[in-house]
Design a protein around this motif. Structure first.
Motif, PDB file in Angstrom:
ATOM      1  N   SER A  77       0.940  -1.323   0.075  1.00  0.00           N
ATOM      2  CA  SER A  77      -0.058  -0.016   0.025  1.00  0.00           C
ATOM      3  C   SER A  77       0.760   1.228  -0.091  1.00  0.00           C
ATOM      4  CB  SER A  77      -0.900   0.104   1.212  1.00  0.00           C
ATOM      5  OG  SER A  77      -0.325   0.131   2.579  1.00  0.00           O
ATOM      6  N   GLU A  78       0.364   2.217  -0.550  1.00  0.00           N
ATOM      7  CA  GLU A  78       0.958   3.718  -0.547  1.00  0.00           C
ATOM      8  C   GLU A  78       0.627   4.404   0.398  1.00  0.00           C
ATOM      9  OE1 GLU A  78       0.718   6.564  -4.138  1.00  0.00           O
ATOM     10  OE2 GLU A  78       2.302   5.718  -4.484  1.00  0.00           O
ATOM     11  N   THR A  79       1.399   4.940   1.489  1.00  0.00           N
ATOM     12  CA  THR A  79       1.115   5.729   2.584  1.00  0.00           C
ATOM     13  C   THR A  79       2.177   6.641   2.689  1.00  0.00           C
ATOM     14  OG1 THR A  79       2.128   4.504   4.235  1.00  0.00           O
ATOM     15  CG2 THR A  79      -0.197   3.863   3.830  1.00  0.00           C
ATOM     16  N   LYS A  80       1.864   7.864   3.298  1.00  0.00           N
ATOM     17  CA  LYS A  80       2.922   8.963   3.740  1.00  0.00           C
ATOM     18  C   LYS A  80       3.970   7.947   4.577  1.00  0.00           C
ATOM     19  CE  LYS A  80       0.278  13.281   3.770  1.00  0.00           C
ATOM     20  NZ  LYS A  80       1.032  13.476   2.722  1.00  0.00           N
ATOM     21  N   ALA A  81       3.847   7.257   5.189  1.00  0.00           N
ATOM     22  CA  ALA A  81       4.989   6.570   5.843  1.00  0.00           C
ATOM     23  C   ALA A  81       6.166   5.970   4.693  1.00  0.00           C
ATOM     24  CB  ALA A  81       4.613   5.301   6.673  1.00  0.00           C
ATOM     25  N   THR A  82       5.662   5.783   3.470  1.00  0.00           N
ATOM     26  CA  THR A  82       6.681   5.171   2.386  1.00  0.00           C
ATOM     27  C   THR A  82       7.158   6.600   1.716  1.00  0.00           C
ATOM     28  OG1 THR A  82       5.018   5.022   0.840  1.00  0.00           O
ATOM     29  CG2 THR A  82       5.079   3.186   2.362  1.00  0.00           C
ATOM     30  N   ASP A  83       6.739   7.640   2.119  1.00  0.00           N
ATOM     31  CA  ASP A  83       7.460   8.882   1.256  1.00  0.00           C
ATOM     32  C   ASP A  83       8.864   9.028   1.771  1.00  0.00           C
ATOM     33  OD1 ASP A  83       4.912   9.305  -0.306  1.00  0.00           O
ATOM     34  OD2 ASP A  83       4.668  11.062   0.958  1.00  0.00           O
ATOM     35  N   SER A  84       9.666   9.829   0.912  1.00  0.00           N
ATOM     36  CA  SER A  84      10.867  10.108   1.069  1.00  0.00           C
ATOM     37  C   SER A  84      10.991  11.855   1.110  1.00  0.00           C
ATOM     38  CB  SER A  84      12.000   9.905  -0.032  1.00  0.00           C
ATOM     39  OG  SER A  84      11.665  10.511  -1.240  1.00  0.00           O
ATOM     40  N   PRO A  85      12.187  12.327   1.518  1.00  0.00           N
ATOM     41  CA  PRO A  85      11.928  13.919   1.571  1.00  0.00           C
ATOM     42  C   PRO A  85      12.324  14.470   0.281  1.00  0.00           C
ATOM     43  CG  PRO A  85      13.856  13.099   2.675  1.00  0.00           C
ATOM     44  CD  PRO A  85      13.217  11.817   2.041  1.00  0.00           C
ATOM     45  N   ILE A  86      12.202  13.640  -0.857  1.00  0.00           N
ATOM     46  CA  ILE A  86      12.482  14.320  -2.267  1.00  0.00           C
ATOM     47  C   ILE A  86      11.125  14.550  -2.741  1.00  0.00           C
ATOM     48  CG2 ILE A  86      13.850  13.614  -4.480  1.00  0.00           C
ATOM     49  CD1 ILE A  86      15.118  11.319  -2.498  1.00  0.00           C
ATOM     50  N   PRO A  87      11.024  15.614  -3.203  1.00  0.00           N
ATOM     51  CA  PRO A  87       9.876  16.170  -4.249  1.00  0.00           C
ATOM     52  C   PRO A  87       9.929  15.482  -5.437  1.00  0.00           C
ATOM     53  CG  PRO A  87      11.169  18.235  -3.390  1.00  0.00           C
ATOM     54  CD  PRO A  87      11.940  17.003  -3.060  1.00  0.00           C
ATOM     55  N   TRP A 132       3.498  22.695 -11.344  1.00  0.00           N
ATOM     56  CA  TRP A 132       4.508  22.289 -10.784  1.00  0.00           C
ATOM     57  C   TRP A 132       4.599  22.279  -9.264  1.00  0.00           C
ATOM     58  CZ3 TRP A 132       8.132  19.278 -13.059  1.00  0.00           C
ATOM     59  CH2 TRP A 132       8.075  19.206 -14.497  1.00  0.00           C
ATOM     60  N   SER A 133       3.551  23.028  -8.946  1.00  0.00           N
ATOM     61  CA  SER A 133       3.523  23.086  -7.300  1.00  0.00           C
ATOM     62  C   SER A 133       3.193  21.668  -6.676  1.00  0.00           C
ATOM     63  CB  SER A 133       2.307  24.099  -6.682  1.00  0.00           C
ATOM     64  OG  SER A 133       1.222  23.836  -7.234  1.00  0.00           O
ATOM     65  N   TYR A 134       2.657  20.830  -7.573  1.00  0.00           N
ATOM     66  CA  TYR A 134       2.503  19.424  -7.080  1.00  0.00           C
ATOM     67  C   TYR A 134       3.575  18.435  -7.201  1.00  0.00           C
ATOM     68  CZ  TYR A 134      -2.496  20.289  -6.732  1.00  0.00           C
ATOM     69  OH  TYR A 134      -3.902  20.798  -6.387  1.00  0.00           O
ATOM     70  N   PHE A 135       4.712  19.009  -7.779  1.00  0.00           N
ATOM     71  CA  PHE A 135       5.957  18.235  -8.001  1.00  0.00           C
ATOM     72  C   PHE A 135       6.982  18.846  -7.417  1.00  0.00           C
ATOM     73  CE2 PHE A 135       2.838  17.189 -11.035  1.00  0.00           C
ATOM     74  CZ  PHE A 135       2.781  15.766 -11.228  1.00  0.00           C
ATOM     75  N   LEU A 136       7.097  20.152  -7.173  1.00  0.00           N
ATOM     76  CA  LEU A 136       8.255  20.969  -6.533  1.00  0.00           C
ATOM     77  C   LEU A 136       7.839  21.860  -5.339  1.00  0.00           C
ATOM     78  CD1 LEU A 136      10.017  22.106  -9.826  1.00  0.00           C
ATOM     79  CD2 LEU A 136      11.013  20.322  -7.925  1.00  0.00           C
ATOM     80  N   GLU A 137       8.316  22.086  -4.421  1.00  0.00           N
ATOM     81  CA  GLU A 137       8.099  23.134  -3.114  1.00  0.00           C
ATOM     82  C   GLU A 137       8.402  24.501  -3.790  1.00  0.00           C
ATOM     83  OE1 GLU A 137       8.869  20.764   0.823  1.00  0.00           O
ATOM     84  OE2 GLU A 137      10.688  20.822  -0.254  1.00  0.00           O
ATOM     85  N   PHE A 138       7.130  25.111  -3.422  1.00  0.00           N
ATOM     86  CA  PHE A 138       6.943  26.604  -3.880  1.00  0.00           C
ATOM     87  C   PHE A 138       6.664  27.366  -2.657  1.00  0.00           C
ATOM     88  CE2 PHE A 138       6.734  24.838  -8.039  1.00  0.00           C
ATOM     89  CZ  PHE A 138       7.318  25.816  -8.971  1.00  0.00           C
ATOM     90  N   GLY A 139       6.790  26.974  -1.573  1.00  0.00           N
ATOM     91  CA  GLY A 139       6.577  27.714  -0.486  1.00  0.00           C
ATOM     92  C   GLY A 139       5.352  28.011  -0.110  1.00  0.00           C
ATOM     93  N   LYS A 140       4.634  29.125  -0.708  1.00  0.00           N
ATOM     94  CA  LYS A 140       3.323  29.390  -0.280  1.00  0.00           C
ATOM     95  C   LYS A 140       2.073  28.291  -0.699  1.00  0.00           C
ATOM     96  CE  LYS A 140       2.777  32.022  -4.661  1.00  0.00           C
ATOM     97  NZ  LYS A 140       2.371  33.325  -5.218  1.00  0.00           N
ATOM     98  N   THR A 141       2.476  27.448  -1.872  1.00  0.00           N
ATOM     99  CA  THR A 141       1.619  26.230  -2.150  1.00  0.00           C
ATOM    100  C   THR A 141       2.284  24.949  -1.391  1.00  0.00           C
ATOM    101  OG1 THR A 141       2.644  26.286  -4.483  1.00  0.00           O
ATOM    102  CG2 THR A 141       0.608  27.424  -3.997  1.00  0.00           C
ATOM    103  N   GLY A 142       3.090  25.029  -0.519  1.00  0.00           N
ATOM    104  CA  GLY A 142       3.789  24.011  -0.105  1.00  0.00           C
ATOM    105  C   GLY A 142       2.864  22.538   0.016  1.00  0.00           C
ATOM    106  N   ASP A 143       1.704  22.811   0.453  1.00  0.00           N
ATOM    107  CA  ASP A 143       0.959  21.958   0.927  1.00  0.00           C
ATOM    108  C   ASP A 143       0.271  20.949  -0.288  1.00  0.00           C
ATOM    109  OD1 ASP A 143      -1.241  23.752   3.342  1.00  0.00           O
ATOM    110  OD2 ASP A 143       0.926  22.783   3.470  1.00  0.00           O
ATOM    111  N   ASN A 144       0.582  21.439  -1.566  1.00  0.00           N
ATOM    112  CA  ASN A 144       0.293  20.530  -2.700  1.00  0.00           C
ATOM    113  C   ASN A 144       1.363  19.568  -3.138  1.00  0.00           C
ATOM    114  OD1 ASN A 144      -1.908  22.222  -3.414  1.00  0.00           O
ATOM    115  ND2 ASN A 144      -1.070  23.332  -4.977  1.00  0.00           N
ATOM    116  N   VAL A 145       2.450  19.731  -2.555  1.00  0.00           N
ATOM    117  CA  VAL A 145       3.759  19.149  -3.140  1.00  0.00           C
ATOM    118  C   VAL A 145       3.441  17.431  -2.837  1.00  0.00           C
ATOM    119  CG1 VAL A 145       5.222  19.396  -1.108  1.00  0.00           C
ATOM    120  CG2 VAL A 145       5.938  19.030  -3.700  1.00  0.00           C
ATOM    121  N   GLN A 146       3.637  16.617  -3.947  1.00  0.00           N
ATOM    122  CA  GLN A 146       4.040  15.227  -3.645  1.00  0.00           C
ATOM    123  C   GLN A 146       5.360  14.724  -3.568  1.00  0.00           C
ATOM    124  OE1 GLN A 146       0.636  13.591  -6.573  1.00  0.00           O
ATOM    125  NE2 GLN A 146       1.636  15.332  -7.311  1.00  0.00           N
ATOM    126  N   PHE A 147       5.628  13.715  -2.923  1.00  0.00           N
ATOM    127  CA  PHE A 147       6.957  13.481  -2.734  1.00  0.00           C
ATOM    128  C   PHE A 147       7.239  11.812  -3.319  1.00  0.00           C
ATOM    129  CE2 PHE A 147       6.360  16.522   0.652  1.00  0.00           C
ATOM    130  CZ  PHE A 147       7.372  17.219   0.686  1.00  0.00           C
TER     131      PHE A 147
END
Length: 524
Positions: free
Chosen positions: A99-109, A359-374
């Protein structure tokens, strides 16, 4: 994370010896006899027959455009590792992510998974070998340049790869570009950021693999756009004394390539191998990857291309948020090679604008940081869709499982086991018990290098980045090839120690800067 970027410049890598041709191929003490038979037939093909073979699978060599590169080995004295097909299949089954969960995420955008794939396509192409062959790596041809020179974007140059360039300009009649173009060809529809395509929907790009999924195709398009924006900046900078076409093209390509290198050194590698190891290689030089003794041109070690650099497959997620409107898209529902699997591109030959990446879903843009996937963690688990590749015909090209294909291909390339490579690097090897595969018959008390490197990362870093063995191989090869590329192309006018990005902020340039770059926002 933006804090991962590094601000230091590389120092020249050290070393004096190159990997030499293996005089006699050995097999693992526990493995079977190595046989070449069909592999020999392939490697002894005439150039004409190789060309025909490539054309039969939809590819062409770069003959007449850029010089082909070479493969080689980092550790020529090590035995070939020969696990059985059944053992490889058993290891692959252990790697299935449940299964895919946040626990399987890395810190890499997430964008860096596909940036890493772009780098791979910039370095290597070897489409001829088959899974049950045994091929001497020194006899294989790499149909890319084995340099980080963006030949997948530029081809050789506008004279040779004219189809990649805009020869018309922005007017109603051909302008100065017609004689010698300096801009890259792009889709005319400004709303879409799809690649330029022919009437059958095939992308007009330097490497067809950069259209094999939506994410890399749009990254490729952004790099094309970055080049064209750099051209605008150079025209603006030299407005009173315009550069001639050739100089304008060459200066733009040089700047784009150096900014690309900067991202690899100061952002990508710190994410993938860790800041500490990145800086250690920059400061203290390379220990194992030494191409310099016999040639100024680098080679691609099979331990890198056939194992270590395939870490990227574990970064891939099963589902993706593309933009605000397209959410939770399955990996293989996204457009690829200009086709929309959900048949929702309104008959368009290419990608509909609804799939434009935010690209805010793929890289950290600060103000839209909640969108980013890792990215997924760099560990021994692989997303479920990669076990059933939809574009593989099981009756003709089995297996359909990517993990199985990776490990069988490593055997084709006669790559040593993970434990053998670790020992050769002076790193205490992990046992099969520590790796969790000690009960599998046919592994011969060793493990495939690709699996070993992923499990090592899991055990040593918790999947945050590569471990000691995999990290050093990846770091040394990429940094060594960057050094070689800059020596070959820019040695006369680039001081690598002093160079800083022309674009970006505060002396730094990131992947976020590249995908959003507009000359209008840059002060010349």
């Amino acid at each position: 994370m933006e804090g991962q970027t590094m601000q230091q410049n590389p120092s020249k890598g050290k070393g004096t010896s190159n990997g030499k041709v293996r005089k006699k191929q050995k097999t693992s003490a526990h493995g079977g006899k190595s046989v070449f038979n069909r592999g020999m037939a392939i490697k002894q093909m005439s150039p004409k027959n190789v060309e025909q073979k490539l054309r039969s699978i939809g590819l062409q060599t770069m003959t007449g455009e850029v010089p082909a590169g070479k493969f080689g080995v980092l550790f020529p004295g090590l035995p070939t590792y020969e696990p059985t097909n059944a053992a490889i299949k058993a290891v692959a089954q252990i790697m299935r992510e449940q299964s895919e969960t946040k626990a399987t995420d890395s810190p890499i955008p997430l964008a860096f998974a596909f940036f890493g794939q772009f780098i791979d396509h910039d370095l290597t192409l070897e489409p001829v070998s088959r899974f049950d062959d045994r091929l001497d790596p020194m006899a294989l041809t790499n149909f890319r340049t084995a340099a980080l020179d963006l030949d997948s974007i530029y081809g050789a140059n506008p004279d040779v790869a004219r189809h990649l360039y805009d020869t018309y300009g922005f007017g109603t009649k051909p302008g100065r570009e017609h004689r010698l173009p300096f801009r890259l060809l792009t889709e005319k529809d400004e709303i879409s950021i799809d690649l330029q395509r022919n009437r059958q929907g095939t992308a007009v790009i330097g490497d067809p693999r950069n259209d094999e999924n939506l994410f890399i195709s749009q990254l490729h398009r952004r790099i094309v756009g970055f080049h064209n924006e750099v051209v605008k900046c150079l025209e603006k900078e030299h407005e009173g004394n315009p550069l001639d076409n050739k100089t304008l093209y060459e200066e733009a390509r040089k700047l784009v390539t150096l900014h690309y290198h900067w991202i690899i050194i100061h952002e990508f590698l710190p994410f993938i191998i860790g800041k500490k190891l990145t800086w250690d290689i920059l400061e203290n030089g390379r220990k194992f990857y030494h191409y310099e003794k016999n040639s100024e041109r680098p080679f691609i070690p099979v331990e890198f291309g056939g194992a270590a650099y395939r870490f990227g497959h574990t970064l891939i997620r099963a589902k993706y948020n593309i933009n605000d409107n397209v959410q939770g898209l399955d990996l293989f529902e996204a457009p690829f090679f200009g086709v929309c699997p959900l048949d929702d591109c309104e008959g368009r030959l290419g990608v509909h604008k609804k799939y434009n990446l935010d690209w805010s879903y793929f890289l950290e843009f600060g103000k839209t940081g909640d969108n980013v996937q890792f990215c997924r963690a760099i560990d021994s688990s692989v997303a479920l869709p990669l076990f059933d590749l939809p574009f593989i015909d099981a009756s003709q090209d089995a297996p359909v499982s990517l993990p199985e294909r990776n490990m069988r291909r490593a055997r084709t390339l006669m790559i040593p086991s993970g434990q053998q490579v670790a020992k050769a690097m002076g790193i205490p090897p992990l046992s099969n018990k520590e790796l969790g595969v000690d009960g599998i018959n046919g592994l011969h008390d060793e493990a495939p290098l690709w699996f070993y490197i992923l499990k090592e990362s899991e055990l040593q870093t918790g999947g945050k980045h590569l471990g000691r063995t995999g990290g050093r191989i990846v770091g040394e090869v990429l940094l060594g090839i960057i050094e070689a590329t800059q020596n070959m192309y820019f040695s006369s006018d680039i001081d690598r120690m002093a160079w800083r990005p022309k674009f970006g902020e505060n002396g730094n340039f990131t992947l976020k800067d590249l995908v959003t770059f507009k000359c209008a926002d840059h002060i010349v």
